[in-house]
Scaffold this motif. Structure first.
Motif, PDB file in Angstrom:
ATOM      1  N   LYS A  86      15.504   5.834   8.676  1.00 42.86           N
ATOM      2  CA  LYS A  86      14.628   6.228   9.393  1.00 42.86           C
ATOM      3  C   LYS A  86      13.129   6.532   9.379  1.00 42.86           C
ATOM      4  CE  LYS A  86      17.495  10.231   9.940  1.00 42.86           C
ATOM      5  NZ  LYS A  86      18.469  11.545  10.063  1.00 42.86           N
ATOM      6  N   VAL A  87      12.497   5.575   8.012  1.00 42.22           N
ATOM      7  CA  VAL A  87      11.348   5.937   7.945  1.00 42.22           C
ATOM      8  C   VAL A  87      11.318   4.371   7.753  1.00 42.22           C
ATOM      9  CG1 VAL A  87       9.412   5.914   5.960  1.00 42.22           C
ATOM     10  CG2 VAL A  87      11.769   8.094   6.437  1.00 42.22           C
ATOM     11  N   GLY A  88      11.634   3.492   7.163  1.00 42.24           N
ATOM     12  CA  GLY A  88      11.898   1.632   6.993  1.00 42.24           C
ATOM     13  C   GLY A  88      11.553   1.518   5.647  1.00 42.24           C
ATOM     14  N   LEU A  89      11.837   2.203   4.969  1.00 43.40           N
ATOM     15  CA  LEU A  89      10.794   1.864   3.285  1.00 43.40           C
ATOM     16  C   LEU A  89      12.550   0.683   3.225  1.00 43.40           C
ATOM     17  CD1 LEU A  89       9.829   4.976   1.663  1.00 43.40           C
ATOM     18  CD2 LEU A  89       8.401   2.499   2.491  1.00 43.40           C
ATOM     19  N   SER A  90      12.191   0.459   2.068  1.00 40.40           N
ATOM     20  CA  SER A  90      13.127  -0.843   1.784  1.00 40.40           C
ATOM     21  C   SER A  90      14.234  -0.224   0.896  1.00 40.40           C
ATOM     22  CB  SER A  90      12.524  -1.920   0.478  1.00 40.40           C
ATOM     23  OG  SER A  90      12.541  -1.066  -0.507  1.00 40.40           O
ATOM     24  N   ARG A  91      15.695  -0.369   0.763  1.00 45.75           N
ATOM     25  CA  ARG A  91      16.725   0.504   0.155  1.00 45.75           C
ATOM     26  C   ARG A  91      16.376   0.530  -1.204  1.00 45.75           C
ATOM     27  NH1 ARG A  91      20.036  -2.568   3.362  1.00 45.75           N
ATOM     28  NH2 ARG A  91      21.590  -1.251   4.072  1.00 45.75           N
ATOM     29  N   ALA A  92      15.090  -0.185  -1.998  1.00 48.84           N
ATOM     30  CA  ALA A  92      14.949   0.008  -3.477  1.00 48.84           C
ATOM     31  C   ALA A  92      13.697   1.257  -3.807  1.00 48.84           C
ATOM     32  CB  ALA A  92      14.306  -1.292  -4.459  1.00 48.84           C
ATOM     33  N   ASP A  93      13.340   0.909  -2.502  1.00 49.19           N
ATOM     34  CA  ASP A  93      11.523   1.994  -2.568  1.00 49.19           C
ATOM     35  C   ASP A  93      11.722   3.149  -1.977  1.00 49.19           C
ATOM     36  OD1 ASP A  93       9.798   0.144  -3.205  1.00 49.19           O
ATOM     37  OD2 ASP A  93       9.185  -0.415  -1.290  1.00 49.19           O
TER      38      ASP A  93
END
Length: 99
Positions: free
Chosen positions: A19-26
């Protein structure tokens, strides 16, 4: 997510990623940071309130006398701190709507 399933940290991180588009790690680090901050606040004795969701409230319970239900013997129960959750009205309304 289907009814009756458990929501995990990985599910929260995946939702943030989608939903936000952050990387999976972040996203995973973000979830861990929030949970760590909540745990630290509670361990200091602070309550945690998440507007629109609910409150995690610490209560100190005094010493009291309990009874062993099998034998009937009275046993002292030591004072302790307990964590309770109180859902916000908004969350309660959403849960009722889902039924």
């Amino acid at each position: 997510m289907a009814a009756g399933e458990t929501l995990t940290r990985a599910d929260l991180a995946e939702s943030i990623h989608t939903k936000v588009g952050l990387s999976r790690a972040d996203s995973a680090r973000f979830v861990e940071d929030i949970l760590t901050h909540m745990c630290e606040s509670l361990s200091r004795g602070d309550n945690v309130k998440i507007s629109g969701f609910g409150s995690f409230i610490l209560r100190d319970k005094g010493e009291r006398i309990g009874r062993n239900p099998k034998t009937g013997v009275e046993v002292p129960i030591a004072p302790r701190r307990v964590l309770t959750f109180r859902a916000s009205q908004m969350l309660r309304d959403r849960i009722v709507e889902a039924d």
